[in-house]
Design a protein around this motif. Structure first.
Motif, PDB file in Angstrom:
ATOM      1  N   VAL A 114    -101.310  28.847 -41.439  1.00 31.22           N
ATOM      2  CA  VAL A 114    -101.599  28.174 -40.177  1.00 31.22           C
ATOM      3  C   VAL A 114    -100.434  27.246 -39.875  1.00 31.22           C
ATOM      4  O   VAL A 114     -99.850  26.629 -40.778  1.00 31.22           O
ATOM      5  N   PHE A 115    -100.049  27.187 -38.608  1.00 35.67           N
ATOM      6  CA  PHE A 115     -98.933  26.348 -38.180  1.00 35.67           C
ATOM      7  C   PHE A 115     -99.490  25.044 -37.606  1.00 35.67           C
ATOM      8  O   PHE A 115    -100.374  25.060 -36.768  1.00 35.67           O
ATOM      9  N   VAL A 116     -98.955  23.930 -38.070  1.00 36.22           N
ATOM     10  CA  VAL A 116     -99.412  22.618 -37.618  1.00 36.22           C
ATOM     11  C   VAL A 116     -98.262  21.895 -36.916  1.00 36.22           C
ATOM     12  O   VAL A 116     -97.159  21.785 -37.466  1.00 36.22           O
ATOM     13  N   LEU A 117     -98.520  21.413 -35.709  1.00 30.06           N
ATOM     14  CA  LEU A 117     -97.504  20.717 -34.931  1.00 30.06           C
ATOM     15  C   LEU A 117     -97.942  19.289 -34.631  1.00 30.06           C
ATOM     16  O   LEU A 117     -99.117  19.037 -34.342  1.00 30.06           O
TER      17      LEU A 117
ATOM     18  N   GLN B 155     -90.557  22.452 -27.760  1.00 29.80           N
ATOM     19  CA  GLN B 155     -89.640  23.400 -28.398  1.00 29.80           C
ATOM     20  C   GLN B 155     -90.209  23.898 -29.728  1.00 29.80           C
ATOM     21  O   GLN B 155     -90.128  25.083 -30.057  1.00 29.80           O
ATOM     22  N   ASN B 156     -90.780  22.983 -30.505  1.00 25.63           N
ATOM     23  CA  ASN B 156     -91.399  23.372 -31.775  1.00 25.63           C
ATOM     24  C   ASN B 156     -92.525  24.370 -31.531  1.00 25.63           C
ATOM     25  O   ASN B 156     -92.730  25.312 -32.300  1.00 25.63           O
ATOM     26  N   LEU B 157     -93.256  24.157 -30.432  1.00 24.03           N
ATOM     27  CA  LEU B 157     -94.368  25.049 -30.087  1.00 24.03           C
ATOM     28  C   LEU B 157     -93.875  26.464 -29.808  1.00 24.03           C
ATOM     29  O   LEU B 157     -94.521  27.444 -30.178  1.00 24.03           O
ATOM     30  N   LYS B 158     -92.723  26.582 -29.160  1.00 23.15           N
ATOM     31  CA  LYS B 158     -92.160  27.915 -28.888  1.00 23.15           C
ATOM     32  C   LYS B 158     -91.912  28.669 -30.185  1.00 23.15           C
ATOM     33  O   LYS B 158     -92.184  29.863 -30.286  1.00 23.15           O
ATOM     34  N   MET B 159     -91.380  27.946 -31.178  1.00 25.00           N
ATOM     35  CA  MET B 159     -91.100  28.580 -32.460  1.00 25.00           C
ATOM     36  C   MET B 159     -92.405  28.988 -33.154  1.00 25.00           C
ATOM     37  O   MET B 159     -92.537  30.123 -33.635  1.00 25.00           O
ATOM     38  N   ALA B 160     -93.370  28.066 -33.206  1.00 24.16           N
ATOM     39  CA  ALA B 160     -94.649  28.354 -33.860  1.00 24.16           C
ATOM     40  C   ALA B 160     -95.360  29.519 -33.176  1.00 24.16           C
ATOM     41  O   ALA B 160     -95.936  30.392 -33.832  1.00 24.16           O
ATOM     42  N   LYS B 161     -95.319  29.526 -31.856  1.00 26.91           N
ATOM     43  CA  LYS B 161     -95.966  30.602 -31.092  1.00 26.91           C
ATOM     44  C   LYS B 161     -95.314  31.948 -31.392  1.00 26.91           C
ATOM     45  O   LYS B 161     -96.004  32.956 -31.579  1.00 26.91           O
ATOM     46  N   ALA B 162     -93.987  31.960 -31.454  1.00 21.88           N
ATOM     47  CA  ALA B 162     -93.265  33.206 -31.735  1.00 21.88           C
ATOM     48  C   ALA B 162     -93.603  33.733 -33.128  1.00 21.88           C
ATOM     49  O   ALA B 162     -93.802  34.945 -33.318  1.00 21.88           O
ATOM     50  N   LEU B 163     -93.681  32.832 -34.106  1.00 21.06           N
ATOM     51  CA  LEU B 163     -94.003  33.250 -35.473  1.00 21.06           C
ATOM     52  C   LEU B 163     -95.448  33.736 -35.563  1.00 21.06           C
ATOM     53  O   LEU B 163     -95.732  34.733 -36.240  1.00 21.06           O
TER      54      LEU B 163
ATOM     55  N   ILE C  34     -91.200  23.017 -38.109  1.00 23.90           N
ATOM     56  CA  ILE C  34     -92.627  23.315 -38.147  1.00 23.90           C
ATOM     57  C   ILE C  34     -93.197  22.988 -39.527  1.00 23.90           C
ATOM     58  O   ILE C  34     -92.463  22.852 -40.506  1.00 23.90           O
ATOM     59  N   LEU C  35     -94.506  22.856 -39.561  1.00 24.85           N
ATOM     60  CA  LEU C  35     -95.237  22.682 -40.815  1.00 24.85           C
ATOM     61  C   LEU C  35     -96.109  23.921 -40.973  1.00 24.85           C
ATOM     62  O   LEU C  35     -96.827  24.308 -40.051  1.00 24.85           O
TER      63      LEU C  35
END
Length: 390
Positions: free
Chosen positions: A294-297, A306-314, A350-351
């Motif tokens: 699970v990705f935590v932001l 910007q971090n959300l874009k990365m987490a969403k892509a992953l 990301i976490l």
């Protein structure tokens, strides 16, 4: 009583009421100003700030539209301004009229986690199985359990993930993998598989670092230079006289040192493990068992979008290749967690929670290979987009 005396009495009473109200208002204003001065550093994370931030843009446009109706075109046709009564209620009590959970958030132990929100829901993800951070006493994080289980060491690429012909070039390291809660471990790795006490899944040596090393090796096999931090955060906290609540402040010093020593570092992954049990953190895909991620932001960090874009892509990459492996993307603010998680250091931070206390070595191995697969795909795609035109 004569009518003139009665009139004088009414006037006098009215004046007294006005004086009392004036005193109350002045006193309240002074208390607010003093309180703000005393807590101005925490103001940005307060309910006042959150409430005003939520409504300020819409409210500004609404007020402007009262003078110039052209501004009303910025609203949806069903838009209505926030109610004064509900806004005042939220400001004064932290209770949101549209969200019954806020009524219990500060009263029931553990209920504040529901102030987080599910940005992207993975399969089966809901408010009952949010990621849960472990916060053991500092002394527990420094213990080394006498495990009879021999933990395998991460192996070089075994062919599961086909090597990528791309490369970041020689010894260039662009990924930094670290762990703020370096003591977080897994019961099966400690010879405690099935133990009902999830709090035993901590160890100063056999811990999340094993997962980090595997991920680092798998990324290297994909041609991506990765630096894996080995810092024992628990020990560093003890040396400073800090407690586990200051873990993110400690890991920040580690990150900043790494960034100073290596200007190539661009991507930052803070690896954790969840405190949930096996039924929430494990999935079978094509007859192979995996530890869910699970990705935590941190919603309070300046790079959140910007971090959300990365987490969403992953997340989407995992959904496509390993359906159900990702539990989704969770956003946390300062009232439900750290709120920043050091993700303000980069637009690519990301976490990731990898599995829970019951996941075993094979499940963790399968998951790190899946993660390296989608991370490398994301990285090389981003490099292609950012590459200068020839």
């Amino acid at each position: 009583m004569k009518s003139s005396n009665r009139a004088n009495f009414v006037v006098l009473t009215y004046k007294m009421v006005l004086v009392i109200l004036s005193i109350v208002l002045m006193t309240s204003s002074i208390i607010v100003l003093v309180s703000y001065s005393a807590f101005k550093e925490q103001f940005n994370s307060s309910i006042v700030y959150q409430t005003l931030s939520k409504h300020k843009a819409e409210s500004l446009y609404y007020l402007m539209s009262q003078e110039n109706h052209h501004f009303s075109t910025a609203f949806d046709k069903n838009y209505s301004p926030p109610g004064l009564s509900s806004t005042l209620l939220e400001l004064s009590t932290s209770i949101r009229a549209e969200d019954a959970r806020s009524l219990f958030g500060s009263e029931l132990p553990g209920f504040s986690i529901y102030d987080s929100n599910i940005i992207i829901a993975g399969e089966g993800t809901n408010f009952t199985n949010f990621p849960r951070e472990s916060a053991p006493p500092l002394d527990e994080t420094l213990k080394e359990r006498n495990s009879t289980t021999k933990v395998q060491q991460p192996k070089d690429n075994d062919g599961t993930n086909a090597p990528n012909n791309n490369t970041t070039g020689g010894k260039k390291k662009v990924f930094y993998i670290y762990h703020t809660h370096s003591w977080e471990s897994y019961l099966p790795l400690l010879g405690l598989e099935g133990d009902p006490d999830a709090n035993k899944a901590v160890d100063s040596k056999t811990n999340i670092n094993i997962v980090a090393n595997m991920l680092g090796k798998d990324l290297e096999a994909q041609g991506i230079g990765a630096e894996v931090d080995q810092t024992n955060i628990g020990q560093k906290l003890k040396e400073k006289g800090w407690n586990t609540n200051q873990s993110y402040a400690m890991s920040r010093t580690v990150i900043e040192t790494a960034m100073t020593e290596n200007r190539d570092l661009t991507y930052f992954i803070d690896l954790h493990r969840d405190s949930l049990r096996k039924d929430n953190t494990t999935i079978k895909i094509n007859n192979k068992s995996y530890a869910k991620v699970v990705f935590v932001l941190g919603k309070a960090n300046q790079n959140f979008e910007q971090n959300l874009k990365m987490a969403k892509a992953l997340h989407e990459g995992l959904e496509k290749k390993y359906p159900g492996l990702s539990r989704g993307v969770i956003g946390k603010n300062k009232s439900s967690g750290n709120g920043v998680y050091n993700q303000d250091v980069s637009k690519n931070a990301i976490l990731i929670e990898v599995g829970g206390v019951d996941n075993n070595f094979d499940e963790l191995t399968n998951t790190t290979k899946a993660l390296s697969d989608v991370i490398s795909q994301f990285y090389w795609q981003a490099e292609k987009v950012d590459a200068p035109a020839q």
